[in-house]
Design a protein around this motif. Structure first.
Motif, PDB file in Angstrom:
ATOM      1  N   LEU A  66     -25.159 -34.077  13.617  1.00  0.00           N
ATOM      2  CA  LEU A  66     -24.827 -32.762  13.068  1.00  0.00           C
ATOM      3  C   LEU A  66     -23.348 -32.455  13.274  1.00  0.00           C
ATOM      4  O   LEU A  66     -22.678 -31.951  12.360  1.00  0.00           O
ATOM      5  CB  LEU A  66     -25.691 -31.681  13.717  1.00  0.00           C
ATOM      6  N   LYS A  67     -22.824 -32.777  14.446  1.00  0.00           N
ATOM      7  CA  LYS A  67     -21.402 -32.560  14.715  1.00  0.00           C
ATOM      8  C   LYS A  67     -20.541 -33.399  13.778  1.00  0.00           C
ATOM      9  O   LYS A  67     -19.525 -32.935  13.276  1.00  0.00           O
ATOM     10  CB  LYS A  67     -21.071 -32.885  16.168  1.00  0.00           C
ATOM     11  N   ARG A  68     -20.962 -34.656  13.560  1.00  0.00           N
ATOM     12  CA  ARG A  68     -20.212 -35.516  12.635  1.00  0.00           C
ATOM     13  C   ARG A  68     -20.250 -34.957  11.224  1.00  0.00           C
ATOM     14  O   ARG A  68     -19.245 -34.973  10.515  1.00  0.00           O
ATOM     15  CB  ARG A  68     -20.790 -36.924  12.638  1.00  0.00           C
ATOM     16  N   LEU A  69     -21.401 -34.456  10.793  1.00  0.00           N
ATOM     17  CA  LEU A  69     -21.535 -33.888   9.454  1.00  0.00           C
ATOM     18  C   LEU A  69     -20.648 -32.658   9.312  1.00  0.00           C
ATOM     19  O   LEU A  69     -19.944 -32.503   8.308  1.00  0.00           O
ATOM     20  CB  LEU A  69     -22.993 -33.530   9.171  1.00  0.00           C
ATOM     21  N   ILE A  70     -20.653 -31.786  10.310  1.00  0.00           N
ATOM     22  CA  ILE A  70     -19.810 -30.587  10.265  1.00  0.00           C
ATOM     23  C   ILE A  70     -18.337 -30.975  10.227  1.00  0.00           C
ATOM     24  O   ILE A  70     -17.556 -30.408   9.449  1.00  0.00           O
ATOM     25  CB  ILE A  70     -20.126 -29.659  11.459  1.00  0.00           C
ATOM     26  N   PHE A  71     -17.943 -31.944  11.046  1.00  0.00           N
ATOM     27  CA  PHE A  71     -16.557 -32.410  11.045  1.00  0.00           C
ATOM     28  C   PHE A  71     -16.184 -32.965   9.675  1.00  0.00           C
ATOM     29  O   PHE A  71     -15.114 -32.665   9.137  1.00  0.00           O
ATOM     30  CB  PHE A  71     -16.359 -33.477  12.125  1.00  0.00           C
TER      31      PHE A  71
END
Length: 79
Positions: free
Chosen positions: A4-9
């Motif tokens: 999720l963090k990678r997707l948001i980034f």
């Protein structure tokens, strides 16, 4: 959570790239900059704006790093 963090980034990076492209396409007027007697050739107004953004993005983290070094106690710096 990590994905999720990678997707948001990734989404944030894409939005910044999109805004930069739109800004560049909307600011096609030619300008000639003069700085301390040095005159640059006429270029799109977006070029110096994006360059100043990139320089600021490099200077900001360097100043934050220097500030963190100054806040550390002397005993922690010596180790």
């Amino acid at each position: 959570m990590r994905n999720l963090k990678r997707l948001i980034f990734f989404v944030i990076v894409l939005l910044i790239a999109l805004v930069t492209v739109v800004f560049t396409l909307e600011n096609q007027q030619s300008v000639s900059l003069v700085f301390f007697g040095w005159a640059a050739p006429q270029i799109s107004v977006a070029v110096p704006m994006i360059l100043s953004l990139l320089v600021g993005m490099m200077i900001g983290p360097m100043l934050a790093f220097i500030g963190r070094l100054r806040k550390k106690p002397k005993s922690a710096r010596a180790a």
